[in-house]
Design a protein around this motif. Structure first.
Motif, mmCIF file in Angstrom:
data_model
loop_
_atom_site.group_PDB
_atom_site.id
_atom_site.type_symbol
_atom_site.label_atom_id
_atom_site.label_comp_id
_atom_site.label_asym_id
_atom_site.label_seq_id
_atom_site.Cartn_x
_atom_site.Cartn_y
_atom_site.Cartn_z
ATOM 1 N N HIS A 107 -11.649 2.389 -1.057
ATOM 2 C CA HIS A 107 -11.365 3.428 -0.203
ATOM 3 C C HIS A 107 -11.885 3.591 1.080
ATOM 4 N N GLU A 162 2.048 2.191 -3.949
ATOM 5 C CA GLU A 162 1.460 2.742 -3.855
ATOM 6 C C GLU A 162 0.356 4.374 -3.871
ATOM 7 N N THR A 218 -14.196 -0.642 3.945
ATOM 8 C CA THR A 218 -13.405 0.080 2.807
ATOM 9 C C THR A 218 -14.850 -0.531 2.155
ATOM 10 N N ARG A 266 -14.214 12.005 -3.567
ATOM 11 C CA ARG A 266 -13.074 11.254 -4.244
ATOM 12 C C ARG A 266 -13.649 10.631 -5.675
ATOM 13 N N LYS A 296 -0.852 5.094 -0.642
ATOM 14 C CA LYS A 296 -1.804 4.795 -0.127
ATOM 15 C C LYS A 296 -2.289 5.114 1.620
ATOM 16 N N ASP A 348 -10.869 0.190 -7.840
ATOM 17 C CA ASP A 348 -10.250 0.469 -6.900
ATOM 18 C C ASP A 348 -10.617 0.263 -5.329
ATOM 19 N N LEU A 366 1.157 -0.692 0.002
ATOM 20 C CA LEU A 366 0.353 0.191 0.151
ATOM 21 C C LEU A 366 0.827 1.414 0.046
ATOM 22 N N GLU A 409 -5.017 3.477 4.483
ATOM 23 C CA GLU A 409 -4.239 1.705 4.445
ATOM 24 C C GLU A 409 -3.022 1.499 5.184
#
Length: 736
Positions: A344, A198, A405, A336, A200, A342, A195, A203
């Motif tokens: 969220h 990426e 999520t 977003r 993120k 994907d 993560l 997360e």
């Protein structure tokens, strides 16, 4: 007993080796049935712990003999009458049962051998000390073990079943238990690394939190604690220090969640390093765990989007339409724009009316209040994988958190706006931000767009039109009116209202063509947007000076006619000098001059436009306070206090409609706390008593203010008793 055993052994040998007689007549049936029954009895002892079962030897001979006699007897019975045939089948029932039990026994021995092999493989992996190998072997072993134990459980007879189980299960399970938490932590850390790559960060933080909880909660149970601890610290150190999201009470407090702990010895931070669009940050305090910062700001407007900037990072938060009394704070109030592949992560913090964590039942619903349908689904809640659903009901965790999520579900364009509801007596609820799951355009072709309400993400390199996402990259070709330009020029020029012709190729190795027609933009005026007002009263050593101007131009800034620095305006029209030191206890006047590329000058010579902002640095404090004893009875309700402020040229004034408290000492060590309200710019009035120490002298000749709460000036700057002490805070009475 010994004699019976010998006979059984002899019979076993005889039946196991004797050929099954041929069926020539019905008279053979009884003998065949008898042989099947006897063989079944021997088979029964062969698979029983009370007989000859050793949990290693498979009784194939006994099994096959019994099975063959049963088949021969049934075949012979086909020549009998129906009633005789039923009698034969009834007499064979027990033998058939033993065959079935023997099959389960043989399968269980095979299964136990496989479990021993799994145990050996796991031992080998653990001995290697390689966590990747241990995790891989662990998952394979546990998956296979679940299948094999089902075969163990089918064995007939408690003692026999336990015998086979106990020969393999305790060893395997003890081995797996010895590394189960090591594997769990390693999984969270590996997921955090993925993560992190990426970017993120929310997360990533969640996975690191889980790993940390296991590291500390099961430290004594871990086989590879040092290795996992080093892995955790290495991963954590790789996380950049960033603001992840901001929440607000809708009044004048903003809480910023950080990607990791901010390592500093002081809980009070320099407020000038934070900026919130259109507002002033007057105080910044770090939480005990150092992972969040609480900002005190000027009064925030309701239902407004705010941009918070810190250390080069930007996040957007939105204030509610009215002050938020729901007890539900959300991590992200910004819309977003994601792809349908994907996910969220939403984070809600729930509190009771006294601000303690709410641990009651919570409902999350993805059914949009505006009636717009959604295919979005909830896939996990508080770290637990859930069956995909549009509604979830359970409890918040011990800290009042609900982390869930959401995915697009069907994989096509959809909008999701979760509603979080506390299922208590009041059942307050709040809607989270909308997440737009856009479908990536997978069809090459020529497209013509009028850029009006479409979403433009220049930094991420894409636009969204009619729910479809179109990406550009450095491999593409960019034009304005057919003339080739650079990617950077294209991004600066692309604005609302432009016409765009796109030759889109979905293959990354090929070049898409982007051609725009745009009005020539006049040079935007240079502005200083942080501080958000001028003049500003501020008590701090540094302030981030920033603003807006025309992209690509240069901005030169002076403080009190002394050059501070020069910066190039970015492609979105923003510029920032970063944190600039302030001259203490004096006026700091900043002047920003804008120059076109290639132009320069001293003190604004040749600049196309200018902007000015002033910061009055120094505490909000007083040089004297006059106490008006309205009833001549000592301190009482309706008495007033007139303040003479330090640095009168700064224009200090109490904030209108303020309500706060003063703690007043009678000079003899006894205190009273009074509630005061705003009367005018320098006058406060006593409206109530909060508390009083026994023996307090209401008619003392010497009163001293020792502390205050809620006493702020027009810029939300807190009144400083400490700075006032330097000038004197004795109250001058006008009467008794």
């Amino acid at each position: 007993m010994i004699k019976a055993t010998k006979i059984a052994v002899i019979a076993t040998v005889f039946i196991a080796t004797a050929p099954v007689p041929s069926v020539n007549a019905a008279g053979n049936v009884n003998q065949l049935v008898t042989n099947a029954i006897n063989a079944g009895t021997i088979l029964k002892w062969a698979i029983s712990v009370e007989g000859f079962a050793n949990f290693k030897t498979r009784p194939y001979a006994e099994y096959n003999t019994t099975k063959n006699y049963i088949e021969a007897a049934e075949k012979a019975s086909s020549q009998l009458s129906q009633s005789e045939k039923l009698n034969v089948h009834a007499r064979l029932v027990d033998a058939k049962i033993q065959v079935k039990r023997a099959q389960a026994y043989i399968d269980a021995i095979t299964s136990s051998e496989k479990i021993k092999e799994l145990t050996n493989n796991m031992n080998s992996s653990i001995a290697s000390g390689e966590l990747d190998r241990i995790e891989a072997t662990y998952h394979l072993a546990t998956a296979e073990y679940r299948k094999q134990t089902k075969l163990l459980d089918r064995v007939y007879g408690q003692s026999t079943r336990d015998g086979i189980r106990n020969s393999v299960k305790p060893t395997f399970e003890a081995l797996m238990n010895s590394v189960q938490y090591d594997v769990t932590i390693h999984m969270h850390l590996e997921k955090a690394k993925k993560l992190l790559k990426e970017e993120k960060y929310i997360e990533t933080d969640l996975e690191l939190m889980k790993a940390y909880e296991y590291l500390n909660g099961y430290k004594d149970s871990l086989s590879f604690y040092s290795k996992l601890q080093n892995n955790y610290e290495s991963t954590l150190n790789s996380v950049p220090l960033l603001p992840l999201f901001a929440t607000t009470d809708g009044k004048n407090t903003v809480t910023v969640k950080l990607s990791k702990a901010l390592l500093t010895n002081s809980s009070n931070l320099e407020a000038g390093q934070f900026k919130i669009s259109g507002e002033i940050v007057q105080h910044a305090r770090l939480s005990e765990d150092k992972k969040s910062i609480t900002l005190t700001t000027t009064d925030l407007n309701g239902d407004t989007d705010y941009l918070l900037t810190w250390k080069g990072s930007e996040i957007i938060f939105t204030t509610p339409e009215v002050p938020d009394n729901s007890g539900i704070l959300l991590n992200d109030l910004e819309e977003r724009y994601l792809e349908t592949t994907d996910t969220h992560v939403y984070i809600a913090k729930l509190t009771n009316s006294d601000n303690s964590p709410y641990n009651g039942r919570v409902r999350i619903s993805l059914a949009n209040n505006n009636g717009e349908p959604t295919t979005g689904v909830i896939t996990s809640v508080n770290g637990h994988v859930e069956e995909a659903s549009q509604e979830w009901r359970s409890y918040a965790d011990q800290n009042g958190h609900v982390v869930f999520t959401v995915t697009a579900g069907a994989g096509t364009y959809t909008n999701v706006q979760p509603t979080i509801q506390k299922l208590d007596g009041n059942e307050t609820s709040k809607q989270a931000a909308v997440t737009h799951f856009y479908q990536l355009q997978t069809n090459s072709g020529v497209y013509d767009f009028q850029i009006e309400n479409e979403t433009i993400h220049k930094e991420a390199g894409y636009i969204v039109v009619n729910g479809m996402k179109y990406k550009w990259d450095a491999n593409d070709l960019f034009f304005i009116h057919g003339q080739l330009i650079s990617k950077e020029e294209f991004e600066r020029a692309l604005t609302k209202g432009d016409m765009l012709t796109l030759g889109y190729d979905v293959r990354l190795e090929n070049a898409s063509t982007w051609n725009i027609v745009s009005d020539i933009t006049q040079h935007a005026a240079v502005k200083i947007t942080n501080p958000a007002q001028s003049p500003l009263t501020f008590d701090g050593s540094f302030y981030e000076i920033s603003g807006t101007a025309h992209p690509g131009n240069k901005v030169k800034v002076y403080r009190n006619s002394v050059y501070v620095g020069m910066v190039t305006v970015d492609e979105d029209g923003y510029w920032s000098l970063g944190t600039v030191s302030l001259l203490q206890n004096m006026e700091n006047t900043f002047v920003a001059y804008q120059y076109t590329p290639g132009q320069d000058g001293i003190d604004g010579e040749g600049a196309i436009n200018t902007a000015t902002n002033t910061i009055f640095e120094g505490a909000f404090a007083s040089t004297a306070i006059t106490y008006h004893d309205e009833g001549s009875n000592g301190i009482s309700i309706t008495d007033t206090f007139d303040f003479s402020f330090l640095n009168p040229s700064y224009g200090h004034s109490f904030k209108r409609s303020l309500s706060g408290t003063l703690t007043i000492n009678d000079g003899l060590g006894k205190s009273v706390v009074v509630k005061v309200d705003y009367i005018d710019g320098n006058t406060l009035k006593v409206i109530d008593f909060i508390s009083r120490e026994e023996g307090f002298n209401f008619k003392s000749s010497l009163f001293v203010i020792t502390s205050t709460t809620g006493i702020i000036n027009q810029d939300q700057l807190k009144y400083s008793v400490e700075a006032s002490k330097l000038e004197g805070t004795l109250l001058k009475k006008t009467s008794y």
